[in-house]
Design a protein around this motif. Sequence first.
Motif, mmCIF file in Angstrom:
data_model
loop_
_atom_site.group_PDB
_atom_site.id
_atom_site.type_symbol
_atom_site.label_atom_id
_atom_site.label_comp_id
_atom_site.label_asym_id
_atom_site.label_seq_id
_atom_site.Cartn_x
_atom_site.Cartn_y
_atom_site.Cartn_z
ATOM 1 N N LYS A 119 0.821 -1.207 0.000
ATOM 2 C CA LYS A 119 0.000 0.000 0.000
ATOM 3 C C LYS A 119 0.857 1.260 0.000
ATOM 4 C CE LYS A 119 -3.962 -2.174 2.257
ATOM 5 N NZ LYS A 119 -4.786 -2.244 3.498
ATOM 6 N N GLU A 120 2.018 1.201 0.673
ATOM 7 C CA GLU A 120 2.947 2.329 0.617
ATOM 8 C C GLU A 120 3.449 2.528 -0.809
ATOM 9 O OE1 GLU A 120 4.117 4.544 2.954
ATOM 10 O OE2 GLU A 120 2.611 3.768 4.336
ATOM 11 N N ARG A 121 3.783 1.427 -1.479
ATOM 12 C CA ARG A 121 4.249 1.518 -2.863
ATOM 13 C C ARG A 121 3.130 1.999 -3.780
ATOM 14 N NH1 ARG A 121 8.420 -0.669 -5.923
ATOM 15 N NH2 ARG A 121 8.356 0.405 -7.931
ATOM 16 N N ASN B 266 4.072 9.190 -8.430
ATOM 17 C CA ASN B 266 5.325 9.245 -9.188
ATOM 18 C C ASN B 266 5.396 8.358 -10.426
ATOM 19 O OD1 ASN B 266 6.839 11.044 -7.315
ATOM 20 N ND2 ASN B 266 6.515 9.357 -5.885
ATOM 21 N N SER B 267 4.421 7.523 -10.677
ATOM 22 C CA SER B 267 4.487 6.632 -11.833
ATOM 23 C C SER B 267 4.622 7.425 -13.135
ATOM 24 C CB SER B 267 3.226 5.762 -11.902
ATOM 25 O OG SER B 267 3.131 5.092 -13.143
ATOM 26 N N ASP B 268 5.549 7.013 -13.985
ATOM 27 C CA ASP B 268 5.693 7.653 -15.295
ATOM 28 C C ASP B 268 4.441 7.460 -16.143
ATOM 29 O OD1 ASP B 268 8.263 8.535 -14.748
ATOM 30 O OD2 ASP B 268 9.208 6.749 -15.582
ATOM 31 N N ASP B 269 3.771 6.343 -15.955
ATOM 32 C CA ASP B 269 2.623 6.002 -16.786
ATOM 33 C C ASP B 269 1.357 6.763 -16.385
ATOM 34 O OD1 ASP B 269 1.084 4.584 -18.705
ATOM 35 O OD2 ASP B 269 0.396 3.226 -17.139
ATOM 36 N N TYR B 270 1.085 6.853 -15.078
ATOM 37 C CA TYR B 270 -0.184 7.453 -14.655
ATOM 38 C C TYR B 270 -0.080 8.373 -13.443
ATOM 39 C CZ TYR B 270 -0.016 3.531 -11.345
ATOM 40 O OH TYR B 270 0.362 2.623 -10.386
ATOM 41 N N GLY B 271 1.080 8.530 -12.852
ATOM 42 C CA GLY B 271 1.227 9.314 -11.633
ATOM 43 C C GLY B 271 0.857 10.779 -11.789
ATOM 44 N N LEU B 272 0.377 11.385 -10.707
ATOM 45 C CA LEU B 272 -0.044 12.787 -10.725
ATOM 46 C C LEU B 272 1.079 13.718 -11.155
ATOM 47 C CD1 LEU B 272 -2.032 12.930 -7.343
ATOM 48 C CD2 LEU B 272 -3.012 13.113 -9.643
ATOM 49 N N ILE C 248 -2.436 18.359 2.544
ATOM 50 C CA ILE C 248 -2.262 16.973 2.969
ATOM 51 C C ILE C 248 -0.781 16.580 2.882
ATOM 52 C CG2 ILE C 248 -2.977 14.599 2.580
ATOM 53 C CD1 ILE C 248 -5.252 16.518 3.397
ATOM 54 N N PRO C 249 -0.207 16.073 3.978
ATOM 55 C CA PRO C 249 1.204 15.679 3.930
ATOM 56 C C PRO C 249 1.410 14.278 3.362
ATOM 57 C CG PRO C 249 0.354 15.401 6.156
ATOM 58 C CD PRO C 249 -0.770 15.960 5.341
ATOM 59 N N THR C 250 2.498 14.110 2.629
ATOM 60 C CA THR C 250 2.915 12.793 2.150
ATOM 61 C C THR C 250 4.412 12.816 1.903
ATOM 62 O OG1 THR C 250 2.715 11.134 0.389
ATOM 63 C CG2 THR C 250 2.361 13.416 -0.243
ATOM 64 N N ASP C 251 5.092 11.750 2.292
ATOM 65 C CA ASP C 251 6.526 11.667 2.022
ATOM 66 C C ASP C 251 6.805 11.059 0.651
ATOM 67 O OD1 ASP C 251 5.789 9.038 2.494
ATOM 68 O OD2 ASP C 251 7.365 8.632 3.964
ATOM 69 N N LYS C 252 5.740 10.798 -0.128
ATOM 70 C CA LYS C 252 5.938 10.245 -1.483
ATOM 71 C C LYS C 252 6.229 11.345 -2.503
ATOM 72 C CE LYS C 252 4.621 6.430 0.507
ATOM 73 N NZ LYS C 252 3.911 6.926 1.695
ATOM 74 N N ASP D 16 14.500 16.251 -3.326
ATOM 75 C CA ASP D 16 15.752 15.866 -3.993
ATOM 76 C C ASP D 16 15.832 14.352 -4.182
ATOM 77 O OD1 ASP D 16 16.511 18.482 -4.158
ATOM 78 O OD2 ASP D 16 17.962 18.415 -2.525
ATOM 79 N N GLY D 17 14.691 13.748 -4.524
ATOM 80 C CA GLY D 17 14.656 12.316 -4.803
ATOM 81 C C GLY D 17 14.643 11.425 -3.583
#
Length: 314
Positions: free
Chosen positions: A127-129, A136-142, A218-222, A226-227
Motif C-alpha cells: 500500500k505504501e508503494r 510518481n508513476s511515469d505512466d499514470y502518476g499525478l 495533505i502531507p505525504t513523504d511520497k 531531492d529524490g
Amino acid sequence: MEEQESKVPALGAHEAYQLAKVTKIAPQFDSITPRWLPKLLEWKPLEAGIFRLNKVKEGETPLDILCSQQDDVKIPEGFVNYESNPREYILTSISTIINVHTRISDIYSYPTDQIKEQLRLSMESLKERQESQLINSDDYGLLKNASDSQRIQTRKGYPTPDDMDELISKVWKEPSFFLAHPRAIAAFGRECTRRGVPPATVNLFGSPFLTWRGIPIIPTDKLLVDGQKKPESQTGKTNILLVRTGEKKQGVIGLFQAGVPGEQSMGLSVRFMGIDKNGIASYLLAIYCSLAILTEDAVGVLEDVDVGNYYEYN
C-alpha cells in the motif's frame, strides 16, 4: 582488624528474568504512513482492468448556440465531437511473494500468528508503494502526468501564499486538497507566520491539517525532496500539488480491479501458492491499480519548492 562485610544471599535480576512474563507488541514498521491520498481519492471499479477516458474534442466542436428573443430565427444545428483516439489505462500490478517455513509457523505462532503478521506487514508495504505510484508513476502518476500548462514555478524558491494562490488559479473549479511533503508544509507555515497570516486548521479522519483558502494541505513523504523520502540536508527541492477529485467534478479518480480472487481490500489480493518439498509455504500478494486525470485542469503543480528555512540559509 577490619570487620569483613557480610554478603546476604539474594535473588539476582538475571535469575528472576527467567520467570518474568515478557509483554510483546506487533512489530513496529517505521515506513508505514497514514497514506491520506488513497483515502481522499474517489475509486472506480473496473470489470476487465481497462479504462477508456473519452473526451470532447476541445476547440473543434461544430456546435453553435443561439440566444434570441425572436421566434422566426433559424436555430443552428451541429453536434459535440469526441476525440477519435481516447487514452486507455491498463491497470498495473504491484506484487510480491512471501515465503514462510511451515516449521516456523507451526511452532512460533503464539501469541502472534507468524503468517498473519508477515501478510499484514507485506500488505502495508504494498500500500505504501501504491501511494508512491499514484504520485510518481511515469505512466499514470499525478506528478509526471500533469499538463505543462498546469505547472508554475515558485516566485522566491520557498513556498509563499502568493504561490499557493496562483496554484488555486490553475485548479479553481472546486479544488479538493493540496498535496505536499511535510518539509514543504513546514516551509510554507514559516512564511505564513512571518507574514502574519497563520493558516487555519481543519480536522479530517480525526487528524488536524493546515489549510490555505479553506483547502486542506495533505502531507505525504511520497512527494520526494531531492529524490528522497527522508532527506538528510535541511535544504532541497520538491513539488506541491493541488488536486480536484471525483468523476462528477471531472477531476482525478483512482482505478482498481473489482472482485479479484483472494480480495482483502479494494484491489488487493492475497493468494496461497502452495507448499514446496522443503516445507516453504508461499503467498502471492498483489494490488491492481491506476489513476486517471479526467481533465487537464484537475491537477496543478508548484515546482522547485525549496524546503529550507530561507531566513537561516540566505
